[in-house]
Design a protein around this motif. Structure first.
Motif, PDB file in Angstrom:
ATOM      1  N   ILE A  86      11.878  38.193 -13.631  1.00 24.57           N
ATOM      2  CA  ILE A  86      12.934  38.729 -14.202  1.00 24.57           C
ATOM      3  C   ILE A  86      12.709  39.474 -15.436  1.00 24.57           C
ATOM      4  O   ILE A  86      12.889  40.914 -15.554  1.00 24.57           O
ATOM      5  CB  ILE A  86      14.207  38.001 -14.414  1.00 24.57           C
ATOM      6  N   PHE A  87      12.076  38.736 -16.289  1.00 22.05           N
ATOM      7  CA  PHE A  87      11.642  39.258 -17.519  1.00 22.05           C
ATOM      8  C   PHE A  87      10.567  40.513 -17.671  1.00 22.05           C
ATOM      9  O   PHE A  87      10.754  41.616 -18.262  1.00 22.05           O
ATOM     10  CB  PHE A  87      10.830  38.018 -18.639  1.00 22.05           C
ATOM     11  N   ARG A  88       9.747  40.442 -16.667  1.00 22.43           N
ATOM     12  CA  ARG A  88       8.916  41.675 -16.638  1.00 22.43           C
ATOM     13  C   ARG A  88       9.697  42.720 -15.878  1.00 22.43           C
ATOM     14  O   ARG A  88       9.228  43.897 -16.131  1.00 22.43           O
ATOM     15  CB  ARG A  88       7.409  41.275 -15.751  1.00 22.43           C
ATOM     16  N   ALA A  89      10.496  42.316 -14.942  1.00 17.19           N
ATOM     17  CA  ALA A  89      11.166  43.578 -14.361  1.00 17.19           C
ATOM     18  C   ALA A  89      11.933  44.191 -15.544  1.00 17.19           C
ATOM     19  O   ALA A  89      12.207  45.372 -15.455  1.00 17.19           O
ATOM     20  CB  ALA A  89      12.076  42.937 -13.584  1.00 17.19           C
ATOM     21  N   LEU A 109      11.228  44.714 -18.528  1.00 14.40           N
ATOM     22  CA  LEU A 109      10.312  45.575 -19.341  1.00 14.40           C
ATOM     23  C   LEU A 109       9.812  46.869 -18.578  1.00 14.40           C
ATOM     24  O   LEU A 109       9.438  47.798 -19.115  1.00 14.40           O
ATOM     25  CB  LEU A 109       8.701  44.756 -19.704  1.00 14.40           C
ATOM     26  N   ARG A 110       9.700  46.692 -17.127  1.00  9.52           N
ATOM     27  CA  ARG A 110       9.111  47.663 -16.403  1.00  9.52           C
ATOM     28  C   ARG A 110      10.388  48.600 -16.070  1.00  9.52           C
ATOM     29  O   ARG A 110       9.866  49.899 -16.080  1.00  9.52           O
ATOM     30  CB  ARG A 110       8.694  47.245 -14.899  1.00  9.52           C
ATOM     31  N   CYS A 138      16.468  38.771 -22.929  1.00 12.33           N
ATOM     32  CA  CYS A 138      15.488  38.468 -21.942  1.00 12.33           C
ATOM     33  C   CYS A 138      14.112  37.783 -22.534  1.00 12.33           C
ATOM     34  O   CYS A 138      13.848  36.855 -21.862  1.00 12.33           O
ATOM     35  CB  CYS A 138      15.042  39.616 -21.231  1.00 12.33           C
ATOM     36  N   PHE A 139      13.541  38.474 -23.585  1.00  8.32           N
ATOM     37  CA  PHE A 139      12.610  38.161 -24.064  1.00  8.32           C
ATOM     38  C   PHE A 139      12.648  36.556 -24.833  1.00  8.32           C
ATOM     39  O   PHE A 139      11.764  35.723 -24.661  1.00  8.32           O
ATOM     40  CB  PHE A 139      11.878  38.786 -25.179  1.00  8.32           C
ATOM     41  N   ASP A 140      13.705  36.398 -25.313  1.00  5.04           N
ATOM     42  CA  ASP A 140      14.234  35.166 -26.077  1.00  5.04           C
ATOM     43  C   ASP A 140      14.389  33.989 -24.835  1.00  5.04           C
ATOM     44  O   ASP A 140      13.884  32.895 -25.012  1.00  5.04           O
ATOM     45  CB  ASP A 140      15.529  35.192 -26.950  1.00  5.04           C
ATOM     46  N   PHE A 141      14.870  34.461 -23.916  1.00  4.47           N
ATOM     47  CA  PHE A 141      15.070  33.348 -22.712  1.00  4.47           C
ATOM     48  C   PHE A 141      13.787  32.953 -22.172  1.00  4.47           C
ATOM     49  O   PHE A 141      13.291  31.847 -21.824  1.00  4.47           O
ATOM     50  CB  PHE A 141      15.907  33.817 -21.807  1.00  4.47           C
TER      51      PHE A 141
END
Length: 331
Positions: A181-184, A186-187, A202-205
Motif C-alpha cells: 500500500i505504501f509503495r502504491a 508513492l507511485r 502512510c510513511f509514518d504507518f
C-alpha cells in the motif's frame, strides 16, 4: 524543473501548459485526459490510466528456492496485481517455492499453471485495503505474541511458545500488505486519494509497521529460547514479567500516540513512552545481577531474552518518535 505562467481563459478559467517532453513520454496528446489531484498547496498531474490492474512478467529460469520466493514477494510489494512467472520449464522445486511465496501473501492465488509458466493474481480489491487496519492488526498480534512468549518462558509451556512462532507468519503477511500500500501511494496519487490518508501519514504507518514486525521477531526469539530452557527461578521470572509489563506499556502508549487524532494527546503519549524507555535499562541491570548466580548456559539464554525485551522497548520508542513527528506542525 520547468516553469509555466498561469493564464486566464474565458474570464474565469486558469490554464497552464504541459511540458512537451513529459507529455510525449507519457503518451499525452491533444484530446488526452489527465488526472489532477490536489494535496494541500500542491497539484499532481498524471496521465489517466486505462486500467487499475498492473500486470508484470518475470523470467525465473535461473531462480530457485528462497531467491524465487523473494522475487515473487518483491513483485507483489512493487504493486503488480497479476504476475506471470516464465521459464522454458517450470520445475517441481520452483512450483513448490511459488506455492510457498503465495502462502505468505494476503489474497493472492495461483490462477493459471502450465509447463512453461505460472500466473498468480491478487484477488483483493485494492480499494478495500486499509493501511490503518493492517497496522492495527499488526499491533494486536505483535503485542500478544510478546506477552505469550514471556508467559511461555515463565510457565515453561512449549505449546504456547510454538503458537507464538507460528503467529509470526501473520505479522509478516500484514507487513507485506502495508509495504504494498505504501509503495502504491508513492507511485500513484490516486492510491493515496483512495485511502483517504496522506502520503506522509502512510510513511509514518509503514515505518511503525516495520518496528512492530521486529517486535514480533523478538517474540519468536524469546519463544525459541523458552523451548530450550527448563524452569527458571521465581525471582528471575517475576523480574522478567515486570520488564515485559513496562515494555507492553511503552508499545501501547506509542501506538496510541501514532493513531491519536489530537496532536496534544499524541505528544503527551509519545513523550511518556520515550521517558519509559529510559527506565528499562535500570530494570535490565537488576536482572543481569540475578543471572550471575545461575548456571552459565541458562544465564546466557536468559540474557538474550532480556536483550530482546530491551530491544522491543526501543522499537516502541521509535514508534513514539514517529508519532511525535506526525503530530508536529507541518510547514
Amino acid at each position: 524543473m520547468e516553469t509555466r505562467k498561469v493564464q486566464v481563459t474565458g474570464g474565469s478559467t486558469y490554464t497552464v501548459s504541459l511540458p512537451k517532453g513529459w507529455a510525449t513520454e507519457n503518451g499525452v496528446s491533444s484530446g488526452s485526459t489527465v488526472e489532477i489531484y490536489s494535496e494541500d498547496d500542491t497539484l499532481l498531474v498524471t496521465p489517466q490510466s486505462e486500467t487499475d490492474r498492473q500486470e508484470g512478467s518475470l523470467d525465473v529460469s535461473s531462480l530457485a528456492d528462497e531467491q524465487l520466493v523473494r522475487a515473487v514477494l518483491t513483485m507483489y510489494v512493487s504493486g503488480f496485481d497479476v504476475i506471470r512467472l516464465e521459464a522454458s520449464r517450470i520445475t517441481t522445486d520452483q512450483r513448490r517455492a511459488i506455492r510457498s511465496a503465495v502462502q505468505g501473501l494476503v489474497g493472492v492465488e495461483v490462477v493459471e499453471e502450465g509447463a512453461e509458466s505460472v500466473v498468480i493474481q491478487d484477488l483483493l480489491d485494492s480499494s478495500e485495503l486499509s493501511i490503518v487496519n493492517a497496522v492495527t492488526r499488526m499491533r494486536l498480534i505483535a503485542t500478544s505474541m510478546l506477552e505469550d512468549a514471556v508467559t511461555a518462558l515463565v510457565e515453561n509451556d512449549d505449546d504456547i511458545a510454538q503458537d507464538v512462532i507460528e503467529r509470526d507468519d501473520d505479522v509478516d503477511r500484514l507487513f507485506l500488505v502495508v509495504s504494498r500500500i505504501f509503495r502504491a501511494t508513492l507511485r500513484s496519487p490516486r492510491a493515496a486519494e483512495g485511502l483517504g490518508v496522506s502520503r506522509e501519514d502512510c510513511f509514518d504507518f509503514h515505518s511503525s509497521a516495520r518496528q512492530l514486525e521486529r517486535v514480533a521477531d523478538h517474540a519468536v526469539k524469546i519463544s525459541q529460547l523458552a523451548g530450550k530452557l527448563e524452569a527458571i527461578p521465581d525471582d528471575v521470572a517475576g523480574a522478567l514479567l515486570e520488564v515485559h509489563a513496562d515494555v507492553a506499556t511503552i508499545l501501547e502508549q506509542s501506538m496510541d500516540a501514532l493513531f491519536a487524532e489530537d496532536p496534544d494527546e499524541a505528544t503527551d503519549l509519545g513523550h511518556a513512552a520515550l521517558e519509559a524507555v529510559l527506565e528499562i535499562d535500570e530494570h535490565t541491570r537488576t536482572i543481569d545481577d540475578m543471572l550471575r548466580d545461575l548456571e552459565p548456559v541458562q544465564a546466557q539464554s536468559l540474557g538474550l531474552i532480556v536483550d530482546s525485551l530491551s530491544r522491543s522497548a526501543d522499537y516502541g520508542g521509535n514508534i513514539a518518535e514517529t508519532a511525535l513527528q506526525k503530530a508536529a506542525p507541518r510547514p
